[in-house]
Design a protein around this motif. Structure first.
Motif, PDB file in Angstrom:
ATOM      1  N   THR A 193       0.870  -1.176   0.000  1.00 15.98           N
ATOM      2  CA  THR A 193       0.000   0.000   0.000  1.00 15.98           C
ATOM      3  C   THR A 193       0.905   1.223   0.000  1.00 15.98           C
ATOM      4  N   ARG A 194       0.307   2.386  -0.016  1.00  8.21           N
ATOM      5  CA  ARG A 194       1.117   3.604  -0.002  1.00  8.21           C
ATOM      6  C   ARG A 194       2.018   3.656   1.224  1.00  8.21           C
ATOM      7  N   ALA A 195       1.586   3.057   2.297  1.00  8.22           N
ATOM      8  CA  ALA A 195       2.339   3.122   3.553  1.00  8.22           C
ATOM      9  C   ALA A 195       3.683   2.411   3.463  1.00  8.22           C
ATOM     10  N   ASN A 196       3.723   1.305   2.722  1.00  8.41           N
ATOM     11  CA  ASN A 196       4.991   0.557   2.664  1.00  8.41           C
ATOM     12  C   ASN A 196       5.518   0.417   1.239  1.00  8.41           C
ATOM     13  N   LEU A 197       5.025   1.272   0.380  1.00  7.87           N
ATOM     14  CA  LEU A 197       5.380   1.176  -1.036  1.00  7.87           C
ATOM     15  C   LEU A 197       6.874   1.335  -1.284  1.00  7.87           C
ATOM     16  N   ARG A 198       7.559   1.978  -0.351  1.00 10.24           N
ATOM     17  CA  ARG A 198       8.996   2.188  -0.546  1.00 10.24           C
ATOM     18  C   ARG A 198       9.759   0.865  -0.530  1.00 10.24           C
ATOM     19  N   GLU A 199       9.141  -0.172   0.002  1.00  6.18           N
ATOM     20  CA  GLU A 199       9.812  -1.472   0.042  1.00  6.18           C
ATOM     21  C   GLU A 199       9.589  -2.277  -1.236  1.00  6.18           C
ATOM     22  N   LEU A 200       8.785  -1.719  -2.125  1.00  5.45           N
ATOM     23  CA  LEU A 200       8.563  -2.381  -3.403  1.00  5.45           C
ATOM     24  C   LEU A 200       9.484  -1.741  -4.449  1.00  5.45           C
ATOM     25  N   THR A 201      10.303  -2.559  -5.085  1.00  5.34           N
ATOM     26  CA  THR A 201      11.315  -2.031  -5.997  1.00  5.34           C
ATOM     27  C   THR A 201      11.111  -2.581  -7.403  1.00  5.34           C
ATOM     28  N   VAL A 202      11.736  -1.914  -8.350  1.00  7.77           N
ATOM     29  CA  VAL A 202      11.624  -2.346  -9.736  1.00  7.77           C
ATOM     30  C   VAL A 202      12.865  -3.149 -10.127  1.00  7.77           C
ATOM     31  N   HIS A 203      12.645  -4.372 -10.499  1.00  5.30           N
ATOM     32  CA  HIS A 203      13.736  -5.226 -10.968  1.00  5.30           C
ATOM     33  C   HIS A 203      13.727  -5.236 -12.496  1.00  5.30           C
ATOM     34  N   HIS A 204      14.925  -5.244 -13.078  1.00  2.00           N
ATOM     35  CA  HIS A 204      15.034  -5.332 -14.536  1.00  2.00           C
ATOM     36  C   HIS A 204      15.302  -6.778 -14.907  1.00  2.00           C
ATOM     37  N   ARG A 205      14.383  -7.347 -15.654  1.00  2.00           N
ATOM     38  CA  ARG A 205      14.463  -8.771 -15.982  1.00  2.00           C
ATOM     39  C   ARG A 205      15.778  -9.121 -16.654  1.00  2.00           C
ATOM     40  N   ASP A 206      16.263  -8.254 -17.532  1.00  2.00           N
ATOM     41  CA  ASP A 206      17.528  -8.550 -18.216  1.00  2.00           C
ATOM     42  C   ASP A 206      18.715  -7.904 -17.493  1.00  2.00           C
ATOM     43  N   HIS A 207      18.452  -7.348 -16.312  1.00  3.25           N
ATOM     44  CA  HIS A 207      19.487  -6.722 -15.488  1.00  3.25           C
ATOM     45  C   HIS A 207      20.136  -5.521 -16.170  1.00  3.25           C
ATOM     46  N   ASN A 208      19.522  -5.018 -17.187  1.00  9.63           N
ATOM     47  CA  ASN A 208      20.029  -3.825 -17.851  1.00  9.63           C
ATOM     48  C   ASN A 208      19.143  -2.636 -17.475  1.00  9.63           C
ATOM     49  N   HIS A 209      19.672  -1.794 -16.616  1.00 14.88           N
ATOM     50  CA  HIS A 209      18.870  -0.679 -16.105  1.00 14.88           C
ATOM     51  C   HIS A 209      18.617   0.398 -17.155  1.00 14.88           C
ATOM     52  N   ASP A 210      19.302   0.297 -18.270  1.00  5.45           N
ATOM     53  CA  ASP A 210      19.066   1.254 -19.351  1.00  5.45           C
ATOM     54  C   ASP A 210      17.970   0.784 -20.286  1.00  5.45           C
ATOM     55  N   ASN A 211      17.544  -0.440 -20.089  1.00  5.44           N
ATOM     56  CA  ASN A 211      16.501  -0.998 -20.945  1.00  5.44           C
ATOM     57  C   ASN A 211      15.152  -0.823 -20.255  1.00  5.44           C
ATOM     58  N   ASN A 212      14.477   0.267 -20.594  1.00  8.23           N
ATOM     59  CA  ASN A 212      13.204   0.601 -19.948  1.00  8.23           C
ATOM     60  C   ASN A 212      12.090   0.791 -20.962  1.00  8.23           C
ATOM     61  N   PRO A 213      11.656  -0.278 -21.620  1.00  6.54           N
ATOM     62  CA  PRO A 213      10.574  -0.136 -22.592  1.00  6.54           C
ATOM     63  C   PRO A 213       9.303   0.344 -21.903  1.00  6.54           C
ATOM     64  N   PRO A 214       8.581   1.285 -22.544  1.00  7.17           N
ATOM     65  CA  PRO A 214       7.401   1.887 -21.914  1.00  7.17           C
ATOM     66  C   PRO A 214       6.272   0.890 -21.629  1.00  7.17           C
ATOM     67  N   ASP A 215       6.301  -0.270 -22.288  1.00 10.14           N
ATOM     68  CA  ASP A 215       5.247  -1.250 -21.991  1.00 10.14           C
ATOM     69  C   ASP A 215       5.549  -2.058 -20.724  1.00 10.14           C
ATOM     70  N   GLY A 216       6.734  -1.792 -20.128  1.00  9.81           N
ATOM     71  CA  GLY A 216       7.053  -2.444 -18.853  1.00  9.81           C
ATOM     72  C   GLY A 216       7.514  -3.880 -18.970  1.00  9.81           C
ATOM     73  N   SER A 217       7.818  -4.324 -20.185  1.00  7.80           N
ATOM     74  CA  SER A 217       8.136  -5.739 -20.380  1.00  7.80           C
ATOM     75  C   SER A 217       9.468  -6.139 -19.741  1.00  7.80           C
ATOM     76  N   ASN A 218      10.290  -5.164 -19.396  1.00  6.79           N
ATOM     77  CA  ASN A 218      11.568  -5.503 -18.759  1.00  6.79           C
ATOM     78  C   ASN A 218      11.520  -5.317 -17.246  1.00  6.79           C
ATOM     79  N   TRP A 219      10.368  -4.951 -16.731  1.00  4.08           N
ATOM     80  CA  TRP A 219      10.266  -4.662 -15.303  1.00  4.08           C
ATOM     81  C   TRP A 219       9.518  -5.750 -14.554  1.00  4.08           C
ATOM     82  N   GLU A 220       9.937  -5.884 -13.320  1.00  4.00           N
ATOM     83  CA  GLU A 220       9.217  -6.789 -12.439  1.00  4.00           C
ATOM     84  C   GLU A 220       9.219  -6.132 -11.067  1.00  4.00           C
ATOM     85  N   LEU A 221       8.062  -6.073 -10.432  1.00  3.54           N
ATOM     86  CA  LEU A 221       8.020  -5.475  -9.101  1.00  3.54           C
ATOM     87  C   LEU A 221       8.356  -6.541  -8.070  1.00  3.54           C
TER      88      LEU A 221
END
Ligand SMILES: [Zn+2]
Ligand SMILES: [Zn+2]
Length: 124
Positions: free
Chosen positions: A47-75
């Protein structure tokens, strides 16, 4: 007269960190808009209260790869995210790792530093 400015490198580093933080903030916000606030591993809900503990992982481990459809992200929550990267490091080191104290030269420490900074930033 100052032939060399000792603060210059600090400023460059600070600028780079700020840029990385801003980028991290923007893809994090996008990812949080696209995906439900649930850890992809342990399915913990956020929730908003603990949202800071939720992070964005990059599936291919490339932090420069940020497609707008979110296909490289995992929460992932902080714990699962750490586990995920730990596992990746162990796999990268070939599982053996006897004697070699250096963490392997292919590992890019700065990409993780950005993530750490982003975490610190968001926990303030
Ligand atoms: Zn989790
Ligand atoms: Zn990650």
């Amino acid at each position: 007269m100052k032939p060399d400015d000792p603060g210059k490198l600090d400023r460059i580093v600070a600028d780079a960190r700020r840029a990385a933080d801003e980028r991290a903030q923007s893809y994090r916000e996008q990812a949080l808009k696209i995906y439900p606030w649930i850890c992809g591993r342990c399915t913990r809900e956020f929730t908003r209260a603990n949202l800071r503990e939720l992070t964005v992982h990059h599936r291919d481990h490339n932090h420069d790869n940020n497609p707008p459809d979110g296909s490289n992200w995992e929460l992932l929550c902080l714990y699962c995210h750490d586990n995920e990267h730990q596992r990746q490091l162990e796999e990268a080191s070939g599982g053996g790792g006897k004697g070699t104290s250096s963490r392997g030269s292919t590992y890019a420490p700065f990409s993780d530093l950005k993530e750490l900074l982003a975490k610190r930033q968001s926990s303030k």
